[in-house]
Motif scaffolding. Sequence first.
Motif, mmCIF file in Angstrom:
data_model
loop_
_atom_site.group_PDB
_atom_site.id
_atom_site.type_symbol
_atom_site.label_atom_id
_atom_site.label_comp_id
_atom_site.label_asym_id
_atom_site.label_seq_id
_atom_site.Cartn_x
_atom_site.Cartn_y
_atom_site.Cartn_z
ATOM 1 N N MET A 1 31.262 -16.340 11.764
ATOM 2 C CA MET A 1 31.146 -15.036 11.139
ATOM 3 C C MET A 1 30.134 -15.120 10.015
ATOM 4 N N ALA A 2 29.304 -14.109 9.943
ATOM 5 C CA ALA A 2 28.308 -14.041 8.886
ATOM 6 C C ALA A 2 28.078 -12.580 8.525
ATOM 7 N N ALA A 3 27.572 -12.361 7.317
ATOM 8 C CA ALA A 3 27.285 -11.008 6.844
ATOM 9 C C ALA A 3 25.891 -10.984 6.240
ATOM 10 N N TYR A 4 25.138 -9.937 6.569
ATOM 11 C CA TYR A 4 23.745 -9.807 6.157
ATOM 12 C C TYR A 4 23.498 -8.433 5.570
ATOM 13 N N ALA A 5 22.414 -8.318 4.770
ATOM 14 C CA ALA A 5 22.092 -7.049 4.135
ATOM 15 C C ALA A 5 20.716 -6.555 4.542
ATOM 16 N N HIS A 65 26.608 -7.413 15.302
ATOM 17 C CA HIS A 65 25.858 -8.028 16.386
ATOM 18 C C HIS A 65 26.587 -9.292 16.833
ATOM 19 N N SER A 66 26.846 -9.374 18.121
ATOM 20 C CA SER A 66 27.538 -10.516 18.699
ATOM 21 C C SER A 66 26.547 -11.295 19.546
ATOM 22 N N LEU A 67 26.549 -12.601 19.373
ATOM 23 C CA LEU A 67 25.595 -13.449 20.081
ATOM 24 C C LEU A 67 26.309 -14.696 20.586
ATOM 25 N N HIS A 81 28.655 -21.561 21.595
ATOM 26 C CA HIS A 81 28.670 -20.989 20.252
ATOM 27 C C HIS A 81 28.714 -19.468 20.354
ATOM 28 N N HIS A 82 29.623 -18.861 19.602
ATOM 29 C CA HIS A 82 29.696 -17.406 19.533
ATOM 30 C C HIS A 82 29.546 -16.996 18.080
ATOM 31 N N GLY A 83 28.480 -16.266 17.779
ATOM 32 C CA GLY A 83 28.240 -15.791 16.424
ATOM 33 C C GLY A 83 28.516 -14.307 16.325
ATOM 34 N N LEU A 84 29.207 -13.927 15.285
ATOM 35 C CA LEU A 84 29.500 -12.525 15.009
ATOM 36 C C LEU A 84 28.874 -12.207 13.662
ATOM 37 N N ARG A 85 27.925 -11.262 13.656
ATOM 38 C CA ARG A 85 27.152 -10.981 12.452
ATOM 39 C C ARG A 85 27.320 -9.522 12.045
ATOM 40 N N LEU A 86 27.830 -9.325 10.846
ATOM 41 C CA LEU A 86 28.019 -7.991 10.302
ATOM 42 C C LEU A 86 26.763 -7.629 9.511
ATOM 43 N N VAL A 87 26.231 -6.451 9.760
ATOM 44 C CA VAL A 87 25.004 -6.019 9.092
ATOM 45 C C VAL A 87 25.333 -4.822 8.207
ATOM 46 N N TYR A 88 25.154 -5.028 6.904
ATOM 47 C CA TYR A 88 25.439 -3.994 5.913
ATOM 48 C C TYR A 88 24.141 -3.427 5.359
ATOM 49 N N GLU A 89 24.237 -2.241 4.789
ATOM 50 C CA GLU A 89 23.147 -1.692 4.002
ATOM 51 C C GLU A 89 23.493 -1.931 2.545
ATOM 52 N N GLY A 90 22.496 -2.290 1.758
ATOM 53 C CA GLY A 90 22.746 -2.563 0.354
ATOM 54 C C GLY A 90 21.722 -1.900 -0.546
ATOM 55 N N ARG A 91 22.099 -1.756 -1.804
ATOM 56 C CA ARG A 91 21.231 -1.174 -2.830
ATOM 57 C C ARG A 91 21.242 -2.094 -4.031
ATOM 58 N N ILE A 92 20.058 -2.390 -4.563
ATOM 59 C CA ILE A 92 19.932 -3.269 -5.728
ATOM 60 C C ILE A 92 20.557 -2.590 -6.942
ATOM 61 N N THR A 93 21.416 -3.338 -7.651
ATOM 62 C CA THR A 93 22.040 -2.808 -8.871
ATOM 63 C C THR A 93 21.715 -3.662 -10.092
ATOM 64 N N VAL A 141 23.322 -1.954 18.869
ATOM 65 C CA VAL A 141 22.082 -1.691 19.583
ATOM 66 C C VAL A 141 21.973 -2.723 20.701
ATOM 67 N N GLU A 142 21.456 -2.297 21.822
ATOM 68 C CA GLU A 142 21.269 -3.208 22.948
ATOM 69 C C GLU A 142 20.131 -4.164 22.635
ATOM 70 N N THR A 143 20.350 -5.430 22.905
ATOM 71 C CA THR A 143 19.325 -6.442 22.682
ATOM 72 C C THR A 143 19.253 -7.341 23.901
ATOM 73 N N ALA A 144 18.096 -7.916 24.102
ATOM 74 C CA ALA A 144 17.926 -8.882 25.203
ATOM 75 C C ALA A 144 18.750 -10.112 24.875
ATOM 76 N N GLY A 145 19.549 -10.550 25.803
ATOM 77 C CA GLY A 145 20.338 -11.767 25.629
ATOM 78 C C GLY A 145 21.496 -11.606 24.675
ATOM 79 N N GLY A 146 21.949 -10.407 24.392
ATOM 80 C CA GLY A 146 23.095 -10.307 23.524
ATOM 81 C C GLY A 146 23.221 -8.954 22.945
#
Length: 146
Positions: A1-5, A65-67, A81-93, A141-146
């Motif tokens: 599991m991972a989280a990205y901005a 996104h699952s890969l 390996h199965h990766g699960l990636r959460l994609v957030y929107e962020g704002r600089i504070t 979103v549909e992606t090639a290979g995942g």
Amino acid sequence: MAAYAVVVRDGQFLLARSPGPGGVPEWVLPGGGMEHGEDPHDTVRREVEEETGYLVEVTGLLGVHSLRRTFPGRLGRGVDHHGLRLVYEGRITGGELRDEIGGTTELAAWQPLDAVPGLVRVPLVDIALRLWRERPADGRVETAGG
């Protein structure tokens, strides 16, 4: 599991650069792996600060996104390996742009959105930008290979 901005400000996209496989630098989203017991919302805030110096407010969940890949393992057996990636929107504070020291990235920088296609980057950068632009109701979103 991972989280990205995904952090976009004034037509600029916040990215970090990783040494990449074989030493070829590649641009990545600020973010990374969750620590045991950590909430992904806290993960993305911690990782963005570690990799860029910025404090961010999470303003929304863009998607997931699952890969799944098989990597070479010991004795010729593949590692599933199965990766699960959460994609957030962020704002600089707060904070100030700086490079990570002793981590997985070597440089943090704002890149013009229209320059991203010309950058050497990991596929998650494009997936995240599509999530940000399209904002699909199902967060996928549909992606090639995942």
